[in-house]
Design an enzyme around this catalytic site. Sequence first.
Site, short mmCIF file in Angstrom:
data_model
loop_
_atom_site.label_atom_id
_atom_site.label_comp_id
_atom_site.label_asym_id
_atom_site.label_seq_id
_atom_site.Cartn_x
_atom_site.Cartn_y
_atom_site.Cartn_z
N LYS A 38 0.98 -1.77 -0.20
CA LYS A 38 0.23 0.22 -0.07
C LYS A 38 1.30 1.22 0.02
O LYS A 38 1.52 1.63 0.96
CB LYS A 38 -0.86 0.15 1.50
CG LYS A 38 -1.98 1.14 1.50
CD LYS A 38 -3.16 0.82 2.40
CE LYS A 38 -2.90 2.04 3.44
NZ LYS A 38 -1.99 2.69 3.64
N ASP A 65 -3.00 4.45 -1.75
CA ASP A 65 -4.10 4.96 -0.96
C ASP A 65 -3.91 6.37 -0.30
O ASP A 65 -3.79 7.02 0.35
CB ASP A 65 -4.03 4.00 0.29
CG ASP A 65 -4.80 4.24 1.59
OD1 ASP A 65 -5.76 5.39 1.17
OD2 ASP A 65 -4.09 4.84 3.05
N LYS A 67 -6.92 8.91 -0.76
CA LYS A 67 -8.29 9.14 -0.29
C LYS A 67 -8.39 10.66 -0.86
O LYS A 67 -8.15 11.44 -0.39
CB LYS A 67 -8.00 9.27 1.05
CG LYS A 67 -7.84 8.16 1.75
CD LYS A 67 -7.77 7.95 3.48
CE LYS A 67 -7.17 6.71 4.06
NZ LYS A 67 -6.32 6.63 4.00
N ASP A 70 -12.79 15.67 -3.97
CA ASP A 70 -12.56 16.63 -4.24
C ASP A 70 -13.88 17.03 -5.71
O ASP A 70 -14.87 16.30 -5.52
CB ASP A 70 -11.25 17.30 -5.76
CG ASP A 70 -10.98 18.52 -5.99
OD1 ASP A 70 -11.99 19.55 -5.95
OD2 ASP A 70 -9.85 18.72 -5.76
N THR A 122 -11.38 6.39 10.47
CA THR A 122 -11.54 5.36 12.33
C THR A 122 -10.74 6.43 13.53
O THR A 122 -10.71 6.86 14.08
CB THR A 122 -10.98 4.44 12.11
OG1 THR A 122 -9.66 4.52 11.81
CG2 THR A 122 -12.07 3.12 11.63
N ARG A 213 2.50 -1.01 10.96
CA ARG A 213 4.12 -1.27 11.90
C ARG A 213 4.44 -2.49 12.30
O ARG A 213 5.52 -3.06 12.59
CB ARG A 213 3.83 -0.31 12.87
CG ARG A 213 3.80 1.13 12.34
CD ARG A 213 3.80 2.34 13.09
NE ARG A 213 2.16 1.97 13.66
CZ ARG A 213 1.16 3.01 13.82
NH1 ARG A 213 1.59 3.79 14.56
NH2 ARG A 213 -0.18 3.01 14.02
O1 C5P Z 1 0.85 0.66 10.83
P1 C5P Z 1 -0.21 0.58 11.15
O2 C5P Z 1 -0.41 -1.16 10.77
O3 C5P Z 1 -1.44 1.26 12.29
O4 C5P Z 1 -0.94 1.28 9.94
C1 C5P Z 1 -2.57 0.95 9.52
C2 C5P Z 1 -2.33 2.07 8.06
O5 C5P Z 1 -4.23 2.53 7.59
C3 C5P Z 1 -1.93 3.26 7.54
O6 C5P Z 1 -1.24 3.40 6.65
C4 C5P Z 1 -2.91 4.19 8.23
O7 C5P Z 1 -2.75 5.02 7.82
C5 C5P Z 1 -4.36 3.48 7.58
N1 C5P Z 1 -5.46 3.52 8.15
C6 C5P Z 1 -5.99 3.43 9.44
N2 C5P Z 1 -7.20 3.92 10.15
C7 C5P Z 1 -7.63 4.40 8.41
C8 C5P Z 1 -7.32 4.53 7.45
C9 C5P Z 1 -6.37 4.35 7.29
O8 C5P Z 1 -4.77 3.06 10.30
N3 C5P Z 1 -9.35 4.63 9.43
#
Ligand code: C5P
Length: 230
Positions: A38, A65, A67, A70, A122, A213
């Site tokens: 991603k 990704d 998002k 516009d 979220t 992560r």
């Molecule tokens: O490191 P982690 O597993 O928390 O990363 C989650 C990924 O999902 C990040 O790229 C974050 O921007 C994305 N994301 C999120 N919650 C959302 C939408 C996207 O954590 N509602």
Amino acid sequence: MTESDPRNEKVMVALDVASEAEALALAEALQGSGCWLKIGLELYALTGLKLVDTFKQMGFKLFLDLKLHDIPTTVERTLRVLCASRVDMVNIHCTGGYDMMARAADVCHPAGVKVLGVTVLTSMDQEDLSNLGFKAKVRDQVVNLALLAEKAGLDGVVASAQEAALLRSRLGDDFLLVTPGIRPPGSAKNDQVRVFTPVDALKAGSSYLVIGRPITQAKDPRKALQELWV
Ligand code: C5P
């Protein structure tokens, strides 16, 4: 090398890194595992579409990704450019409206690119929604936007795994639910508050799991990916 788990094809590894070199090192570590990559805003701001061909040549499927949000014409024209690259999935905000979503679907589908809608971030709670003037409860807002996205022809939505079961019960079986906030049992939550394990998120109806992560900050990212399923 150990054999890859077929469920890796449901994992989208979020390359939230601060340099092209780090992104490439992660891609090399994960090559051949079956997972998606991603590309989010940070990596896109750093490298644009430059890494798309490299990652495709390495055999990855790609979710861009960005998002987008516009007026319909601007989104349509931007998606036309993005779809000419070799990405497999893109996304837009559902709150851009029905026309924006329908036109996005019309551009992406002939190019063989899936397009998802973001419902409610979220990071936002009920108070944030009220402050913006939205009167609906968060869950109702998520469901309403997802139903509108389905009607407009989008392929799915990005949503919390917490909402996956509810959304799955209201939307078609093929409608994609892409869920972040996934943590293997016993791993650090970081700043995610409501987390699901990979296995539980799939059980709840997720189509794809966005995981950052726990994989990208692991000493051995390939091993961390494999250990999602033990
Ligand atoms: O490191 P982690 O597993 O928390 O990363 C989650 C990924 O999902 C990040 O790229 C974050 O921007 C994305 N994301 C999120 N919650 C959302 C939408 C996207 O954590 N509602």
